[in-house]
Design a protein around this motif. Structure first.
Motif, PDB file in Angstrom:
ATOM      1  N   ASN A  34    -104.491 -58.428  -6.629  1.00 37.53           N
ATOM      2  CA  ASN A  34    -105.133 -57.118  -6.562  1.00 37.53           C
ATOM      3  C   ASN A  34    -105.269 -56.622  -5.127  1.00 37.53           C
ATOM      4  N   GLN A  35    -104.592 -57.289  -4.224  1.00 35.45           N
ATOM      5  CA  GLN A  35    -104.540 -56.914  -2.814  1.00 35.45           C
ATOM      6  C   GLN A  35    -105.930 -56.744  -2.208  1.00 35.45           C
ATOM      7  N   LEU A  36    -106.826 -57.647  -2.570  1.00 34.41           N
ATOM      8  CA  LEU A  36    -108.187 -57.605  -2.047  1.00 34.41           C
ATOM      9  C   LEU A  36    -108.285 -58.281  -0.689  1.00 34.41           C
ATOM     10  N   THR A  37    -107.241 -59.004  -0.320  1.00 34.57           N
ATOM     11  CA  THR A  37    -107.192 -59.649   0.989  1.00 34.57           C
ATOM     12  C   THR A  37    -105.941 -59.160   1.715  1.00 34.57           C
ATOM     13  N   PRO A  38    -106.085 -58.147   2.561  1.00 35.01           N
ATOM     14  CA  PRO A  38    -104.917 -57.626   3.253  1.00 35.01           C
ATOM     15  C   PRO A  38    -104.275 -58.685   4.135  1.00 35.01           C
ATOM     16  N   GLY A  39    -102.977 -58.636   4.230  1.00 31.61           N
ATOM     17  CA  GLY A  39    -102.276 -59.594   5.071  1.00 31.61           C
ATOM     18  C   GLY A  39    -100.888 -59.866   4.553  1.00 31.61           C
ATOM     19  N   TYR A  40    -100.443 -61.065   4.802  1.00 32.35           N
ATOM     20  CA  TYR A  40     -99.066 -61.477   4.526  1.00 32.35           C
ATOM     21  C   TYR A  40     -98.671 -61.261   3.066  1.00 32.35           C
ATOM     22  N   THR A  41     -99.501 -61.735   2.132  1.00 28.05           N
ATOM     23  CA  THR A  41     -99.109 -61.659   0.724  1.00 28.05           C
ATOM     24  C   THR A  41     -99.025 -60.225   0.230  1.00 28.05           C
ATOM     25  N   SER A  42     -99.943 -59.386   0.644  1.00 31.13           N
ATOM     26  CA  SER A  42     -99.872 -57.989   0.211  1.00 31.13           C
ATOM     27  C   SER A  42     -98.754 -57.240   0.926  1.00 31.13           C
ATOM     28  N   GLN A  43     -98.490 -57.575   2.179  1.00 36.98           N
ATOM     29  CA  GLN A  43     -97.428 -56.916   2.936  1.00 36.98           C
ATOM     30  C   GLN A  43     -96.051 -57.194   2.328  1.00 36.98           C
ATOM     31  N   TYR A  44     -95.836 -58.428   1.851  1.00 34.61           N
ATOM     32  CA  TYR A  44     -94.530 -58.823   1.333  1.00 34.61           C
ATOM     33  C   TYR A  44     -94.513 -58.999  -0.187  1.00 34.61           C
ATOM     34  N   ALA A  45     -95.560 -58.563  -0.885  1.00 35.25           N
ATOM     35  CA  ALA A  45     -95.655 -58.638  -2.357  1.00 35.25           C
ATOM     36  C   ALA A  45     -95.405 -60.066  -2.865  1.00 35.25           C
ATOM     37  N   VAL A  46     -96.134 -61.000  -2.306  1.00 35.80           N
ATOM     38  CA  VAL A  46     -96.001 -62.413  -2.663  1.00 35.80           C
ATOM     39  C   VAL A  46     -97.159 -62.760  -3.599  1.00 35.80           C
ATOM     40  N   TYR A  47     -96.908 -62.681  -4.916  1.00 36.91           N
ATOM     41  CA  TYR A  47     -97.987 -62.829  -5.896  1.00 36.91           C
ATOM     42  C   TYR A  47     -97.713 -63.849  -6.996  1.00 36.91           C
ATOM     43  N   ARG A  48     -96.514 -64.357  -7.115  1.00 37.85           N
ATOM     44  CA  ARG A  48     -96.159 -65.250  -8.224  1.00 37.85           C
ATOM     45  C   ARG A  48     -96.519 -66.696  -7.878  1.00 37.85           C
ATOM     46  N   LEU A  49     -97.353 -67.298  -8.703  1.00 39.92           N
ATOM     47  CA  LEU A  49     -97.727 -68.702  -8.517  1.00 39.92           C
ATOM     48  C   LEU A  49     -96.586 -69.569  -9.045  1.00 39.92           C
ATOM     49  N   ILE A  50     -95.944 -70.293  -8.150  1.00 39.75           N
ATOM     50  CA  ILE A  50     -94.807 -71.105  -8.579  1.00 39.75           C
ATOM     51  C   ILE A  50     -95.060 -72.607  -8.480  1.00 39.75           C
ATOM     52  N   SER A  82     -88.336 -79.045  -8.412  1.00 46.03           N
ATOM     53  CA  SER A  82     -88.509 -80.350  -9.057  1.00 46.03           C
ATOM     54  C   SER A  82     -89.403 -80.245 -10.289  1.00 46.03           C
ATOM     55  N   GLU A  83     -90.304 -79.257 -10.305  1.00 47.02           N
ATOM     56  CA  GLU A  83     -91.207 -79.081 -11.448  1.00 47.02           C
ATOM     57  C   GLU A  83     -91.120 -77.700 -12.077  1.00 47.02           C
ATOM     58  N   ASN A  84     -90.531 -76.739 -11.374  1.00 46.03           N
ATOM     59  CA  ASN A  84     -90.470 -75.368 -11.882  1.00 46.03           C
ATOM     60  C   ASN A  84     -89.090 -74.770 -11.542  1.00 46.03           C
ATOM     61  N   PRO A  85     -88.034 -75.305 -12.160  1.00 48.87           N
ATOM     62  CA  PRO A  85     -86.681 -74.881 -11.789  1.00 48.87           C
ATOM     63  C   PRO A  85     -86.380 -73.415 -12.076  1.00 48.87           C
ATOM     64  N   GLN A  86     -87.108 -72.802 -12.985  1.00 47.37           N
ATOM     65  CA  GLN A  86     -86.878 -71.390 -13.317  1.00 47.37           C
ATOM     66  C   GLN A  86     -87.789 -70.450 -12.524  1.00 47.37           C
ATOM     67  N   TRP A  87     -88.600 -70.990 -11.650  1.00 49.66           N
ATOM     68  CA  TRP A  87     -89.540 -70.213 -10.832  1.00 49.66           C
ATOM     69  C   TRP A  87     -90.455 -69.345 -11.714  1.00 49.66           C
ATOM     70  N   VAL A  88     -90.930 -69.921 -12.790  1.00 53.40           N
ATOM     71  CA  VAL A  88     -91.824 -69.235 -13.720  1.00 53.40           C
ATOM     72  C   VAL A  88     -93.168 -68.996 -13.040  1.00 53.40           C
ATOM     73  N   ASP A  89     -93.776 -67.843 -13.293  1.00 53.04           N
ATOM     74  CA  ASP A  89     -95.098 -67.534 -12.756  1.00 53.04           C
ATOM     75  C   ASP A  89     -96.137 -68.341 -13.530  1.00 53.04           C
ATOM     76  N   LEU A  90     -96.637 -69.403 -12.926  1.00 53.51           N
ATOM     77  CA  LEU A  90     -97.565 -70.319 -13.579  1.00 53.51           C
ATOM     78  C   LEU A  90     -98.946 -69.715 -13.811  1.00 53.51           C
ATOM     79  N   ALA A  91     -99.252 -68.635 -13.136  1.00 54.37           N
ATOM     80  CA  ALA A  91    -100.569 -68.002 -13.285  1.00 54.37           C
ATOM     81  C   ALA A  91    -100.790 -67.466 -14.688  1.00 54.37           C
ATOM     82  N   VAL A  92     -99.726 -67.106 -15.372  1.00 56.69           N
ATOM     83  CA  VAL A  92     -99.845 -66.595 -16.744  1.00 56.69           C
ATOM     84  C   VAL A  92    -100.435 -67.672 -17.648  1.00 56.69           C
TER      85      VAL A  92
END
Length: 101
Positions: A34-50, A82-92
């Motif tokens: 929810n972009q509540l912490t401005p910085g690297y992740t919000s700047q580069y849209a890095v949100y998927r828990l892998i 090694s544990e997530n070969p499909q890069w599935v978003d684990l947060a779901v």
């Protein structure tokens, strides 16, 4: 519920990576998504828990975070796949909404 955790986020498969540490993974993911912490992740849209690793104490989690941050990118990718070969978003699976593209 608080439990120390190291987590890796990605913008997309093989995209931008972010490694962080937290004592409340769900809350921290919500903040990132929810972009509540401005910085690297919000700047580069890095949100998927892998990938995430739980620890008994914060000292161990911080040590692991520092270790992973010093790894070569290829090592990080090998670890993820090694544990997530499909890069599935684990947060779901943790109850968060899927990322909208």
């Amino acid at each position: 519920m608080k439990q120390p955790c190291v987590y890796i986020l990605a913008s997309q498969p093989y995209g931008t990576l972010y490694i962080g540490v937290t004592s409340n993974l769900i809350q921290r993911l919500y903040q990132h998504r929810n972009q509540l912490t401005p910085g690297y992740t919000s700047q580069y849209a890095v949100y998927r828990l892998i990938r995430f690793e739980m620890f008994d104490d914060m000292t161990s989690a911080i040590t692991r975070e520092k270790q992973l941050k010093n790894w070569h990118r290829s090592w990080k990718i090998n670890l993820i796949e090694s544990e997530n070969p499909q890069w599935v978003d684990l947060a779901v699976n943790l109850g968060l909404e899927p990322i909208r593209n």
